[in-house]
Design a protein around this motif. Structure first.
Motif, PDB file in Angstrom:
ATOM      1  N   LYS A 164     -86.578 -73.002 -87.566  1.00  0.00           N
ATOM      2  CA  LYS A 164     -85.809 -71.803 -87.906  1.00  0.00           C
ATOM      3  C   LYS A 164     -86.564 -70.522 -87.580  1.00  0.00           C
ATOM      4  O   LYS A 164     -86.084 -69.438 -87.881  1.00  0.00           O
ATOM      5  CB  LYS A 164     -85.455 -71.825 -89.394  1.00  0.00           C
ATOM      6  N   SER A 165     -87.744 -70.648 -86.971  1.00  0.00           N
ATOM      7  CA  SER A 165     -88.578 -69.468 -86.741  1.00  0.00           C
ATOM      8  C   SER A 165     -87.961 -68.509 -85.726  1.00  0.00           C
ATOM      9  O   SER A 165     -88.092 -67.291 -85.869  1.00  0.00           O
ATOM     10  CB  SER A 165     -89.980 -69.890 -86.293  1.00  0.00           C
ATOM     11  N   GLU A 166     -87.287 -69.023 -84.710  1.00  0.00           N
ATOM     12  CA  GLU A 166     -86.687 -68.133 -83.709  1.00  0.00           C
ATOM     13  C   GLU A 166     -85.573 -67.287 -84.315  1.00  0.00           C
ATOM     14  O   GLU A 166     -85.478 -66.084 -84.056  1.00  0.00           O
ATOM     15  CB  GLU A 166     -86.148 -68.949 -82.527  1.00  0.00           C
ATOM     16  N   THR A 167     -84.725 -67.913 -85.161  1.00  0.00           N
ATOM     17  CA  THR A 167     -83.654 -67.176 -85.839  1.00  0.00           C
ATOM     18  C   THR A 167     -84.233 -66.120 -86.775  1.00  0.00           C
ATOM     19  O   THR A 167     -83.763 -64.984 -86.819  1.00  0.00           O
ATOM     20  CB  THR A 167     -82.769 -68.146 -86.644  1.00  0.00           C
ATOM     21  N   ALA A 168     -85.291 -66.498 -87.513  1.00  0.00           N
ATOM     22  CA  ALA A 168     -85.917 -65.559 -88.436  1.00  0.00           C
ATOM     23  C   ALA A 168     -86.581 -64.404 -87.693  1.00  0.00           C
ATOM     24  O   ALA A 168     -86.504 -63.246 -88.121  1.00  0.00           O
ATOM     25  CB  ALA A 168     -86.949 -66.285 -89.297  1.00  0.00           C
ATOM     26  N   LEU A 169     -87.218 -64.703 -86.559  1.00  0.00           N
ATOM     27  CA  LEU A 169     -87.872 -63.647 -85.774  1.00  0.00           C
ATOM     28  C   LEU A 169     -86.849 -62.660 -85.226  1.00  0.00           C
ATOM     29  O   LEU A 169     -87.072 -61.440 -85.263  1.00  0.00           O
ATOM     30  CB  LEU A 169     -88.675 -64.267 -84.634  1.00  0.00           C
ATOM     31  N   ASN A 170     -85.726 -63.150 -84.720  1.00  0.00           N
ATOM     32  CA  ASN A 170     -84.681 -62.262 -84.205  1.00  0.00           C
ATOM     33  C   ASN A 170     -84.135 -61.350 -85.306  1.00  0.00           C
ATOM     34  O   ASN A 170     -83.838 -60.169 -85.059  1.00  0.00           O
ATOM     35  CB  ASN A 170     -83.534 -63.083 -83.596  1.00  0.00           C
TER      36      ASN A 170
END
Length: 260
Positions: free
Chosen positions: A15-21
């Motif tokens: 889920k890190s990419e969604t959180a980073l965006n």
């Protein structure tokens, strides 16, 4: 910024990419810092020129294109993309060949990529990447998990001394682990997390940069695996045994912490 980085350290790798965006939209003035300090799970692409897979990250990206370490070309094609010098490119080619063997022998499969570029201090930076897919549907030799991935990112800043006899090496390593098991006796089990460590050494250049960097990476990966085993597997076993003590004589076994 500090709170954002602290939050990203607690987000599962999936889920890190969604959180980073989401953070980039909330903190646009910190976008460069977030992109440089937050590591995401590695993506895989195909080099159509050499017909080999390579890994994508911020270190081989320019605009929306990524440079392949095999052909030294950008995909999609990019006319004015930065390239390493001839001397550094030769070192990069040799590093990719050696690291590919290391990945196959130690990880029993997986994909590796090595990228190098000059820095502003008359030295260079090297990025060593490994991605191992341990899922049942994966193509690697040890696909024993329902779902599983191991992403390792090693960035080494090399600063040679003025006399050219020794060099300072600063290694920053990140490992992201994600796994899911499923069986009738224990049900579903999910575990995910990441760990980052740094190492600084001054070493002689008599044996060359690749020997020095290889030893540092091997030593660091050993330390990271031990930390993952203690923090994630050890603590999980402790919590499970505390909340639901197993019957006498029954031993709780969690998945092996070595690269999946």
């Amino acid at each position: 910024m500090e709170a954002a980085l602290d939050l990203m350290r607690r987000i599962p790798p999936k889920k890190s990419e969604t959180a980073l965006n989401a953070l980039l939209s909330l903190l646009p003035h910190h976008s460069s810092d977030l992109l440089s300090q937050v590591d995401l799970p590695l993506q895989v692409s195909m080099d159509d020129a050499s017909m080999k897979e390579f890994l994508l990250c911020e270190y081989n990206r320019d605009a929306d294109s990524y440079r392949s370490p095999w052909s030294n070309k950008y995909f999609p094609p990019l006319e004015d993309g930065p390239l390493p010098s001839e001397e550094l490119r030769n070192l990069e080619v040799e590093a990719n060949e050696i690291f590919s063997i290391y990945c196959d022998q130690y990880y029993e499969g997986g994909i590796s990529s090595v990228y190098m570029w000059e820095d502003d201090n008359h030295g260079f930076v090297a990025c060593f990447l490994i991605k191992k897919n341990g899922s049942k549907g994966g193509q690697d030799k040890r696909g024993n998990l329902q779902e599983g991935s191991w992403d390792a990112i090693h960035v080494i800043e090399v600063s040679p001394d003025e006399d050219g006899i020794a060099a300072h090496y600063c290694l920053t390593s990140t490992v992201m682990l994600s796994l899911t098991t499923e069986n009738k006796t224990s049900g579903n089990f999910k575990l995910a997390g990441s760990i980052r460590r740094q190492m600084n050494l001054d070493l002689s250049m008599a044996e060359g940069h690749l020997c020095n960097m290889g030893r540092m990476i091997e030593d660091m990966e050993s330390k990271l695996r031990n930390s993952l085993e203690q923090v994630y597997f050890g603590k999980t076993r402790e919590m499970v045994c505390t909340l639901r003590p197993p019957p006498e004589g029954v031993q709780i076994c969690l998945p092996d912490s070595r690269p999946i």
